[in-house]
Scaffold this active site. Sequence first.
Site, PDB file in Angstrom:
ATOM      1  N   CYS A 130      26.754  20.023  42.809  1.00 36.45           N
ATOM      2  CA  CYS A 130      28.133  19.568  42.424  1.00 36.45           C
ATOM      3  C   CYS A 130      29.007  19.950  43.351  1.00 36.45           C
ATOM      4  O   CYS A 130      29.186  21.432  43.554  1.00 36.45           O
ATOM      5  CB  CYS A 130      28.201  20.390  41.044  1.00 36.45           C
ATOM      6  N   CYS A 152      31.937  22.292  42.532  1.00 38.49           N
ATOM      7  CA  CYS A 152      31.445  23.610  42.336  1.00 38.49           C
ATOM      8  C   CYS A 152      31.435  24.527  43.541  1.00 38.49           C
ATOM      9  O   CYS A 152      31.661  25.637  43.686  1.00 38.49           O
ATOM     10  CB  CYS A 152      30.068  23.702  41.702  1.00 38.49           C
TER      11      CYS A 152
END
Length: 146
Positions: free
Chosen positions: A69, A72
């Site tokens: 991600c 993230c």
Amino acid sequence: MTESLHVVCPRCQTTNRVRVDQLRSAPDCGHCKKALFDGHPAALDEAAFDKQIGRSQLPVLVDFWAPWCGPCRMMAPAYEQAAAQLEPRFRVAKVNTEEAPGLGARFNIRSIPTLALFVNGREVARQPGALTRAADIVAWAQNAAR
Ligand SMILES: [Zn+2]
């Protein structure tokens, strides 16, 4: 009499009783002898998560994330900085939802990253989406813990 709190070790998940006035004196775990606070988010698997959430008398801030991600990874440096600022009044943790998919399902995490704050075993606040400034993460956690 000085108040004390249950602090769960981020390494071996042993519950330690720590006097509040000792929190800032770099307490060690009575079991594994490692620092109870090292200024970094504690990576939790499902069993460790349950011990932290279930036993910690400190608010537990959790970043639900995954290695693939992008947002993230963008948030990770700010989260590291926030951990150093929030400890020892918070336990700061992260859960890799790829390695612990059961937790993502249990808490119905629909997007990552998602920040969640747990107080006395209950989720009290949730913030989906990346916060990329440490100050924003700290402010969010402090507000949510009130
Ligand atoms: Zn320990």
